[in-house]
Write an enzyme that holds these catalytic residues in place. Sequence first.
Site, short mmCIF file in Angstrom:
data_model
loop_
_atom_site.label_atom_id
_atom_site.label_comp_id
_atom_site.label_asym_id
_atom_site.label_seq_id
_atom_site.Cartn_x
_atom_site.Cartn_y
_atom_site.Cartn_z
N GLY A 14 -9.62 24.19 -5.55
CA GLY A 14 -10.84 24.23 -6.35
C GLY A 14 -10.82 23.15 -7.41
O GLY A 14 -10.28 22.06 -7.21
N GLY A 15 -11.40 23.45 -8.58
CA GLY A 15 -11.48 22.48 -9.67
C GLY A 15 -10.13 21.95 -10.11
O GLY A 15 -10.01 20.79 -10.53
N GLY A 26 -7.77 -13.93 1.93
CA GLY A 26 -8.81 -14.09 2.96
C GLY A 26 -8.40 -13.61 4.34
O GLY A 26 -9.14 -13.76 5.30
N GLU A 67 7.76 -0.67 11.60
CA GLU A 67 6.96 -0.52 10.38
C GLU A 67 5.94 0.61 10.54
O GLU A 67 5.78 1.45 9.65
CB GLU A 67 6.23 -1.85 10.09
CG GLU A 67 5.36 -1.78 8.85
CD GLU A 67 4.60 -3.09 8.58
OE1 GLU A 67 3.68 -3.06 7.76
OE2 GLU A 67 4.94 -4.12 9.20
N SER A 100 -5.63 -7.67 7.82
CA SER A 100 -4.91 -7.25 9.03
C SER A 100 -4.82 -8.39 10.05
O SER A 100 -4.03 -8.32 10.99
CB SER A 100 -5.61 -6.05 9.65
OG SER A 100 -5.52 -4.92 8.82
N GLN A 156 -9.16 20.83 -1.65
CA GLN A 156 -10.32 21.72 -1.69
C GLN A 156 -9.91 23.17 -2.01
O GLN A 156 -10.60 23.87 -2.75
CB GLN A 156 -11.04 21.66 -0.34
CG GLN A 156 -12.34 22.46 -0.27
CD GLN A 156 -13.46 21.84 -1.11
OE1 GLN A 156 -13.39 20.66 -1.47
NE2 GLN A 156 -14.46 22.63 -1.44
N GLU A 195 -8.82 0.80 12.17
CA GLU A 195 -9.69 0.06 13.10
C GLU A 195 -8.88 -0.89 13.97
O GLU A 195 -9.14 -1.03 15.18
CB GLU A 195 -10.76 -0.73 12.31
CG GLU A 195 -11.81 0.16 11.65
CD GLU A 195 -11.28 0.98 10.47
OE1 GLU A 195 -11.83 2.07 10.22
OE2 GLU A 195 -10.31 0.54 9.81
N SER A 238 4.11 -5.37 -1.83
CA SER A 238 4.87 -4.21 -2.31
C SER A 238 6.19 -4.70 -2.90
O SER A 238 6.80 -5.62 -2.35
CB SER A 238 5.16 -3.25 -1.15
OG SER A 238 3.95 -2.77 -0.61
#
Length: 386
Positions: A345-346, A132, A248, A135, A342, A373, A163
Amino acid sequence: MTHSVAIEEEITLFKKTIEAFAKKEIEPYYSQWEEDGIIPRSLWKKLGEAGFLCVDLPEQYGGLGAPLHFAMSIVDEFSRLGFSSVSGNLAVHSNIVAHYILNAGSEEQKTHYLPKMVSGDFIGAIAMTEPGAGSDLQGIKTTAVKNTSTGEYVINGSKTFISNGQNFDFVIVVAKTNQALPASKGTTLFIVDGDSKGLTKGKKLKKIGLHSADTSELFLEEVRADHRQILGELDNGFITLMRELPRERTTLAVGACGAMEGALELTIQYIHEREVFGKPLSQLQVIRHKIAEMTTEAKVNRAYVNQCLALLERNQLSTVDASIAKLSTTEAQGRIADGCLQLFGGYGYMEEYPISRAFTDARVQRIYGGTSEIMKEIISKDVLGK
């Protein structure tokens, strides 16, 4: 030869050693580890034997006493080579947890934990985030209540996104010790061993990237800790946390720079080899300009991070400057990983191409260590006042 040039040459050689180690001990197995969702403990021992864990710790605790730049080079190089799961978990162990103990620990704690962290016999973790409270560390609910008859603290609560959450041998737990005060004034850090009664490593969490970096939940039910397990001062844990945040966030920024440069290297090689309309992709202006843009962004970010590292080495790096580095580099990493994919490509969308992993691994960088944020909030408060 000047001191800085000599150090630069040493770091270049050190990075070559790291790359050679990675080619032998990581590259042949990494895809399997990603499938399995965990880095084997045996790698930690090998990292320790090779001298790649906690290199900047003083020699009296088993470290090499190396300058900060050497410790950062390890994170940098593993990130550049595309082994971000190793890089991230190693950074938590060596650059974060070890320094909490070095800077806030008692002599007994340092001599017990640090040499084993250097050798890879002990793997460290830190448990801040709760289901809950992400950050916002002020919102933590985990408590450590003192039993007046025994003097022990009894810890109860749950943590998430740990981690090294499966492999750790001990974990630094952030808990509220004074319920009457806000978390900033009533929080304490405890070192809790992995085999403590009442401590349960929860399930390994499935993530969209960093698959072999074991990230887990943690449950603490009536876990007992005595005063010797307090890291730093009672009720003053928040100050210890704040003191370590610049390191960090700079570590995350270094990893972002390495990852960006690695993605660009892969892409430049690919566009030289891949032909469209009878000529290499690298000869098309739209592609050339995209590479120019991304290279510029990577180099400018690297320059700022190097400036932050120099300040951190002198213990002069502010939380704001570290937050700027973290915000800028991780956002840039996301853009560059996307732009590089990008150009494949595929094929960029296929898991067999490392660029696809660079793309998914990059995404969490804007979240952990404080979201973009939160970084913007810290920076704006500094610029504009409260």
